[in-house]
Design an enzyme around this catalytic site. Structure first.
Site, PDB file in Angstrom:
ATOM      1  N   ASP A 227       8.471   0.075   6.363  1.00 33.44           N
ATOM      2  CA  ASP A 227       8.993   0.334   5.009  1.00 33.44           C
ATOM      3  C   ASP A 227       9.825   1.766   4.993  1.00 33.44           C
ATOM      4  O   ASP A 227      10.799   1.689   4.399  1.00 33.44           O
ATOM      5  CB  ASP A 227       7.940   0.366   4.045  1.00 33.44           C
ATOM      6  CG  ASP A 227       7.133  -1.119   3.813  1.00 33.44           C
ATOM      7  OD1 ASP A 227       7.310  -1.738   2.836  1.00 33.44           O
ATOM      8  OD2 ASP A 227       6.488  -1.396   4.667  1.00 33.44           O
TER       9      ASP A 227
ATOM     10  N   THR B 134       5.650  -6.770   2.255  1.00 29.23           N
ATOM     11  CA  THR B 134       4.874  -5.723   3.035  1.00 29.23           C
ATOM     12  C   THR B 134       3.490  -6.551   3.519  1.00 29.23           C
ATOM     13  O   THR B 134       3.163  -6.643   4.629  1.00 29.23           O
ATOM     14  CB  THR B 134       4.956  -4.536   2.552  1.00 29.23           C
ATOM     15  OG1 THR B 134       6.128  -4.030   2.430  1.00 29.23           O
ATOM     16  CG2 THR B 134       4.103  -3.545   3.613  1.00 29.23           C
TER      17      THR B 134
ATOM     18  N   HIS C  37      -0.435 -12.857  -5.943  1.00 28.19           N
ATOM     19  CA  HIS C  37      -0.620 -11.960  -7.305  1.00 28.19           C
ATOM     20  C   HIS C  37      -0.662 -12.989  -8.836  1.00 28.19           C
ATOM     21  O   HIS C  37      -0.106 -12.864  -9.675  1.00 28.19           O
ATOM     22  CB  HIS C  37       0.656 -11.344  -7.513  1.00 28.19           C
ATOM     23  CG  HIS C  37       0.822 -10.164  -6.708  1.00 28.19           C
ATOM     24  ND1 HIS C  37       0.259  -8.922  -7.218  1.00 28.19           N
ATOM     25  CD2 HIS C  37       1.552 -10.072  -5.583  1.00 28.19           C
ATOM     26  CE1 HIS C  37       0.772  -7.856  -5.945  1.00 28.19           C
ATOM     27  NE2 HIS C  37       1.491  -8.775  -5.303  1.00 28.19           N
TER      28      HIS C  37
END
Length: 308
Positions: A50, A121, A194
């Site tokens: 990242d 990620t 999520h």
């Protein structure tokens, strides 16, 4: 030729090549084996890939376009990078195309570039590398207009790794062939990690024939572009502007729609809140408003109700 092209075309052409270079950096970090994982919060890791990919992207774009605002997921980056990470060449094939009239006269102050150097990620750290994308979104006067979605681990039929997809509203898309989803089914793509009760309620109401749980906003929108899903439903305030700017632009350049769950487009000016508090609803077809209206009113009112 390149220097005479309108600014938006030059930004897109450099972003295409920069995203590819970032993809090589991401593959190199994975090859080396030490991901350098740092926890930014719950389900929110950051890796050396990242950080390095962002430095490459922002340094390259900032050098060529110093007066344009660039916002990256990983915050401020050290832009003193090695020459090997600095991309100066623009994609010449892209520059040969005609710029849509709407963007021909856009000035540097009209732009904000939103960068997610490695979308997905969590999946990257878990080995689901096909979910990983590099996202560069180009907003003009508050709206997502252009976008690049690069897949570092996409296997071409030639065996070559990596694929770069672009979209510019008014021009169309490139780098892939759009496919319509199956007419006799309704398939949803949604989050792997999520979910909550409100989100589940929004998904359940569609009575989908299949629900694809995948990582990353970029990869979810690719499910729509490739005809693997009809809609992307995310009824929770989990993602950010750098997650959605590029996918929104590419999807809408292809004839789809990406909004919040109330059917409103997000704003992408430089002072906007980074969190997409009212979730995401995306569709590949023309029935977007029908999908908005299917989500229960209590869900639409509750998601993002704490917005300031």
């Amino acid at each position: 030729m390149a220097t005479n092209a309108p600014l938006i075309m030059r930004i897109m052409a450099l972003s295409i090549n920069t995203a590819k270079r970032a993809g090589v950096i991401i593959r190199d970090v994975l090859k080396q084996g030490d991901l350098g994982i740092v926890d930014k919060g719950k389900n929110d890791p950051q890796t050396e890939a990242d950080r390095s990919a962002q430095r490459c992207i922002i340094a390259s774009l900032a050098k060529k376009f110093p007066s344009i605002k660039i916002i990256g997921e990983e915050g401020g980056s050290d832009l003193n990078v090695c020459d090997d990470w600095l991309v100066g060449e623009q994609d010449e094939a892209f520059l040969k195309q005609d710029c849509p009239a709407d963007w021909k006269d856009a000035q540097p102050e009209d732009f904000v570039i939103w960068v997610d150097p490695l979308d997905g990620t969590a999946e990257f750290t878990q080995g689901f590398v096909e979910h990983v994308t590099v996202l560069i979104g180009i907003a003009v006067k508050n709206s997502a207009v252009g976008g690049i979605i690069h897949q570092p681990f996409y296997k071409q039929s030639s065996g070559e790794l990596g694929r770069t997809i672009w979209g510019l509203k008014g021009l169309g898309t490139g780098g892939f062939t759009a496919v319509k989803p199956p007419a006799n089914e309704f398939i949803i793509t949604t989050t792997r990690s999520h979910s909550n009760a409100l989100h589940q309620k929004a998904v359940d109401v569609f009575n989908a024939s299949k629900v694809l749980k995948v990582g990353g906003a970029g990869f979810k929108v690719l499910q729509l572009l490739e005809g693997k899903a009809h809609a992307y439903v995310f009824a929770t305030p989990g993602c950010k502007k750098w997650d959605t700017c590029a996918p929104e632009a590419v999807l809408e350049a292809s004839g789809g729609t990406l909004t919040n769950i109330n059917g409103d487009h997000y704003e992408y000016h430089e002072n906007v809140e980074h969190v997409n508090r009212r979730g995401v609803l995306a569709s590949s077809g023309e029935n977007h408003q029908e999908l908005v209206e299917k989500i229960p009113v209590e869900v639409r009112q509750a998601v993002g109700a704490t917005q300031t």
